[in-house]
Design an enzyme around this catalytic site. Structure first.
Site, PDB file in Angstrom:
ATOM      1  N   TRP A  69      17.322 -12.294  55.977  1.00  0.00           N
ATOM      2  CA  TRP A  69      16.882 -11.133  55.193  1.00  0.00           C
ATOM      3  C   TRP A  69      17.872  -9.996  55.294  1.00  0.00           C
ATOM      4  O   TRP A  69      18.123  -9.288  54.319  1.00  0.00           O
ATOM      5  CB  TRP A  69      15.459 -10.714  55.565  1.00  0.00           C
ATOM      6  CG  TRP A  69      14.496 -11.752  55.093  1.00  0.00           C
ATOM      7  CD1 TRP A  69      13.728 -12.574  55.864  1.00  0.00           C
ATOM      8  CD2 TRP A  69      14.256 -12.148  53.730  1.00  0.00           C
ATOM      9  NE1 TRP A  69      13.017 -13.453  55.064  1.00  0.00           N
ATOM     10  CE2 TRP A  69      13.320 -13.212  53.759  1.00  0.00           C
ATOM     11  CE3 TRP A  69      14.734 -11.727  52.495  1.00  0.00           C
ATOM     12  CZ2 TRP A  69      12.856 -13.841  52.591  1.00  0.00           C
ATOM     13  CZ3 TRP A  69      14.268 -12.348  51.340  1.00  0.00           C
ATOM     14  CH2 TRP A  69      13.347 -13.390  51.393  1.00  0.00           C
ATOM     15  N   ASP A 119      13.634  -2.681  57.135  1.00  0.00           N
ATOM     16  CA  ASP A 119      12.850  -3.622  56.332  1.00  0.00           C
ATOM     17  C   ASP A 119      11.730  -4.174  57.215  1.00  0.00           C
ATOM     18  O   ASP A 119      11.931  -5.138  57.948  1.00  0.00           O
ATOM     19  CB  ASP A 119      13.760  -4.749  55.835  1.00  0.00           C
ATOM     20  CG  ASP A 119      12.983  -5.835  55.080  1.00  0.00           C
ATOM     21  OD1 ASP A 119      11.746  -5.701  54.952  1.00  0.00           O
ATOM     22  OD2 ASP A 119      13.621  -6.805  54.631  1.00  0.00           O
ATOM     23  N   LYS A 162       2.284  -9.815  53.626  1.00  0.00           N
ATOM     24  CA  LYS A 162       2.175 -10.401  54.966  1.00  0.00           C
ATOM     25  C   LYS A 162       1.122  -9.655  55.785  1.00  0.00           C
ATOM     26  O   LYS A 162       0.074 -10.201  56.109  1.00  0.00           O
ATOM     27  CB  LYS A 162       3.526 -10.382  55.657  1.00  0.00           C
ATOM     28  CG  LYS A 162       4.567 -11.143  54.857  1.00  0.00           C
ATOM     29  CD  LYS A 162       5.960 -10.829  55.289  1.00  0.00           C
ATOM     30  CE  LYS A 162       6.991 -11.301  54.285  1.00  0.00           C
ATOM     31  NZ  LYS A 162       6.929 -12.718  53.931  1.00  0.00           N
TER      32      LYS A 162
HETATM   33  N1  PMP Z   1      12.423  -8.984  53.849  1.00  0.00           N
HETATM   34  C1  PMP Z   1      11.718  -9.714  54.734  1.00  0.00           C
HETATM   35  C2  PMP Z   1      11.866  -9.412  56.198  1.00  0.00           C
HETATM   36  C3  PMP Z   1      10.861 -10.719  54.286  1.00  0.00           C
HETATM   37  O1  PMP Z   1      10.172 -11.437  55.156  1.00  0.00           O
HETATM   38  C4  PMP Z   1      10.740 -10.941  52.896  1.00  0.00           C
HETATM   39  C5  PMP Z   1       9.784 -11.970  52.332  1.00  0.00           C
HETATM   40  N2  PMP Z   1       9.633 -13.114  53.016  1.00  0.00           N
HETATM   41  C6  PMP Z   1      11.508 -10.181  52.022  1.00  0.00           C
HETATM   42  C7  PMP Z   1      12.322  -9.206  52.530  1.00  0.00           C
HETATM   43  C8  PMP Z   1      11.437 -10.386  50.537  1.00  0.00           C
HETATM   44  O2  PMP Z   1      10.243  -9.879  50.089  1.00  0.00           O
HETATM   45  P1  PMP Z   1       9.793  -9.905  48.560  1.00  0.00           P
HETATM   46  O3  PMP Z   1       9.437 -11.326  48.252  1.00  0.00           O
HETATM   47  O4  PMP Z   1       8.608  -8.984  48.593  1.00  0.00           O
HETATM   48  O5  PMP Z   1      10.905  -9.399  47.733  1.00  0.00           O
END
Ligand code: PMP
Length: 363
Positions: free
Chosen positions: A102, A174, A198
């Site tokens: 991420w 994030d 989540k």
């Molecule tokens: N950052 C993290 C730490 C995540 O776990 C996720 C989703 N698994 C995301 C970003 C991406 O999120 P989204 O699908 O809401 O764009």
């Protein structure tokens, strides 16, 4: 109908009490004669729902008054772009710490929009550790410092907020997969963001908590919908917000308050994950967690089987035993048990019992 224990990484399990309340209110919210889904976002009913959700979130996280809470769409992925667009503020570059998949996604998007300096990376350790802060090559002029407090895919979590040498550089986090899992001192951050699916509620909502002085400096040409000022100036109602998800998030915030707040959740989350890690570590190598002990996530517990050929069998039998969503992310394979706030301790106990039984039968 029987509910399973759902270990999915997101969208993820929600508190049963919240789902039941939503069910009870589905067709007639609080005597309004309509569903929350059917309400005007500018009507008094929804305005009350929206305001209460924000206040409850502010209470839970003790958000200082000089921070705005924005209820947005577009997921964390859209924040990967909004952050550089709004926070570079004419500076040459921003610092990013690379602790996993991420982080890398955020870095890749920021690179399209401006200068990025990667201050350190744990790629060489296959993202099983957090690079020691002594080796971070930070820039005293950085526009901001971005990191990912919980890497959802590999299960790597910071258990402390980094203290930067230059305290004037806004810290950007994030928190998609660990927001509300423990108390955090919001005043340490310039901006916190999180997709809802989540620990907050259903998919479709993205929360941004941002210090007011960082708003209103988007680079020229930034689209209206990607400018934090647009939403800060309109109580997140510049256009139609994701009303039902906002309402559901509000129910989750009320539930968290009823549980006793984030300190209580932290105790529970630490206990749940510690029990599962102990079960893995005490399995004589049958199960194995690749993540260094100091940065093992409370939220996403990853593990493999010594005999990888047994993994599909494990997943299939777990599913049959009512333990769902344990397949690891497609990038890394193996297993992952996501233990967000709404996963009860009994769910973790059921998983541990299943793992012991499986090992007995296949060890
Ligand atoms: N950052 C993290 C730490 C995540 O776990 C996720 C989703 N698994 C995301 C970003 C991406 O999120 P989204 O699908 O809401 O764009």
């Amino acid at each position: 109908m029987q509910r399973v224990h759902n270990f999915s990484a997101g969208p993820a399990t929600l508190p049963l009490e919240v789902l039941q309340q939503a069910r009870d209110e589905l067709t007639d919210w609080n005597g309004s004669g309509m569903s929350v889904m059917e309400m005007s976002h500018r009507g008094r009913h929804f305005m009350a729902i929206a305001a209460r959700a924000e206040q409850d979130l502010r209470d839970l996280l003790a958000i200082p008054p000089n921070y705005k809470v924005l209820f947005l769409q577009g997921g964390a992925h859209t924040q990967f772009a909004m952050i550089p667009l709004n926070l570079l503020r004419g500076r040459a570059s921003a610092d990013y710490l690379d602790t996993g998949d991420w982080s890398l996604k955020a870095i890749g998007e920021a690179r399209r929009l401006g200068g990025v300096r990667v201050v350190a990376s744990s790629a060489a350790n296959r993202y099983t550790t957090i690079p020691p802060q002594a080796g971070w090559e930070t820039d005293a002029q950085a526009a901001y410092f971005h990191y990912t407090p919980n890497e959802t895919i590999r299960g790597v979590e910071f258990h402390q907020v980094p203290v930067l040498a230059n305290a004037g550089i806004p810290l950007v986090a994030d928190m998609s997969s660990n927001i509300l899992s423990r108390p955090v001192d919001v005043s340490r951050f310039g901006l916190i963001y999180a997709g809802a699916q989540k620990n907050i509620g259903p998919a479709g909502l993205t929360l941004v908590i941002v210090r007011e002085d960082l708003i209103g400096q988007a680079r020229a040409g930034t689209p209206t919908m990607l400018d934090y000022a647009t939403f800060a100036d309109s109580d997140s109602m510049y256009n139609t917000p994701p009303t039902y998800t906002w309402y559901m998030a509000g129910l989750v915030f009320q539930w968290l308050k009823q549980q006793g707040g984030l300190a209580v959740m932290a105790g529970r989350n630490q206990r749940k994950s510690a029990r599962l890690y102990a079960a893995i570590d005490d399995s004589d190598g049958f199960y194995r967690c690749p993540v260094a002990a100091a940065c093992r996530s409370w939220m996403n517990v990853t593990f493999t089987l010594a005999d990888a050929s047994l993994e599909p069998v494990f997943l299939q039998q777990a599913e049959a035993a009512g333990l769902s969503g344990l397949k690891g992310h497609r990038l890394v394979g193996g297993m992952r048990a996501s233990l967000y706030n709404a996963m009860p301790e009994a769910g973790v106990d059921a998983l541990i019992d299943f793992m012991a039984d499986f090992r007995h039968r296949h060890g």
